[in-house]
Motif scaffolding. Structure first.
Motif, PDB file in Angstrom:
ATOM      1  N   PHE A   7     -34.081 -20.468 -47.059  1.00  0.00           N
ATOM      2  CA  PHE A   7     -34.613 -20.416 -45.696  1.00  0.00           C
ATOM      3  C   PHE A   7     -35.917 -19.606 -45.684  1.00  0.00           C
ATOM      4  O   PHE A   7     -36.933 -20.033 -45.130  1.00  0.00           O
ATOM      5  CB  PHE A   7     -33.572 -19.698 -44.835  1.00  0.00           C
ATOM      6  N   TRP A  36     -40.089 -20.755 -45.074  1.00  0.00           N
ATOM      7  CA  TRP A  36     -41.075 -20.176 -44.158  1.00  0.00           C
ATOM      8  C   TRP A  36     -42.302 -19.652 -44.898  1.00  0.00           C
ATOM      9  O   TRP A  36     -43.424 -19.762 -44.403  1.00  0.00           O
ATOM     10  CB  TRP A  36     -40.442 -19.096 -43.277  1.00  0.00           C
ATOM     11  N   ASP A  39     -34.859 -18.085 -36.989  1.00  0.00           N
ATOM     12  CA  ASP A  39     -34.616 -18.147 -38.427  1.00  0.00           C
ATOM     13  C   ASP A  39     -34.745 -16.777 -39.096  1.00  0.00           C
ATOM     14  O   ASP A  39     -33.933 -16.423 -39.957  1.00  0.00           O
ATOM     15  CB  ASP A  39     -35.565 -19.145 -39.082  1.00  0.00           C
ATOM     16  N   THR A  49     -27.648 -19.366 -37.987  1.00  0.00           N
ATOM     17  CA  THR A  49     -28.050 -20.392 -38.944  1.00  0.00           C
ATOM     18  C   THR A  49     -27.556 -21.764 -38.491  1.00  0.00           C
ATOM     19  O   THR A  49     -28.303 -22.755 -38.512  1.00  0.00           O
ATOM     20  CB  THR A  49     -27.522 -20.061 -40.352  1.00  0.00           C
ATOM     21  N   ALA A  64     -29.617 -22.994 -35.536  1.00  0.00           N
ATOM     22  CA  ALA A  64     -30.924 -23.507 -35.956  1.00  0.00           C
ATOM     23  C   ALA A  64     -30.786 -24.920 -36.514  1.00  0.00           C
ATOM     24  O   ALA A  64     -31.587 -25.810 -36.186  1.00  0.00           O
ATOM     25  CB  ALA A  64     -31.553 -22.579 -36.997  1.00  0.00           C
TER      26      ALA A  64
END
Length: 144
Positions: free
Chosen positions: A25, A29, A56, A88, A91
């Protein structure tokens, strides 16, 4: 094998998968910020993608913190893990809903977002089943 041993193994497995999920994750990003990944589709799609950043980052931070606290056998580990897994999953659900509404079924977006949606649901089920069998917080707040 006792229920306690089984619970410890499940907890270790959940924490390990959670760690790799959170690191992935975070890598997503970093790659997005570096311009290596893009959702495409122009400014609106870019803004939509960036709108997930806060959610996030909180999910990643609480996840990594829960793993660190669990290694130190701190009782707060379980609560943070629950928060992280719920965020999580939220999302993943939001992204899957968006792609479903748009009727766009690209596996490049669906597979990771289905993972983010479904892994936490399974993990939470295992954590709750394990902690109810072995006592509160014992399956998470145990050093590995």
């Amino acid at each position: 094998m006792t229920d306690l041993d089984r619970g410890t193994r499940l907890s270790r497995r959940v924490k390990s998968i959670m760690l790799w999920t959170d690191l992935g994750f975070a890598a997503y990003w970093v790659a997005t910020a570096a311009g290596l990944l893009s959702v495409g589709g122009g400014r609106m799609m870019s803004d939509w993608n960036w709108s997930f950043l806060g959610l996030d980052l909180i999910a990643i931070t609480t996840g990594l913190a829960s793993i660190a606290l669990a290694r130190a056998a701190r009782p707060a580990a379980r609560d943070l893990m629950i928060v992280s897994l719920a965020l999580t999953s939220a999302a993943g659900l939001m992204a899957v809903n968006f792609w479903a509404i748009r009727a766009e079924f690209d596996p490049v977006w669906w597979i990771p977002n289905l993972w983010l949606l479904l892994f936490p649901a399974v993990a939470l089920t295992l954590l709750f089943r394990t902690t109810s069998a072995s006592g509160p917080a014992s399956a998470v707040a145990r050093p590995d």
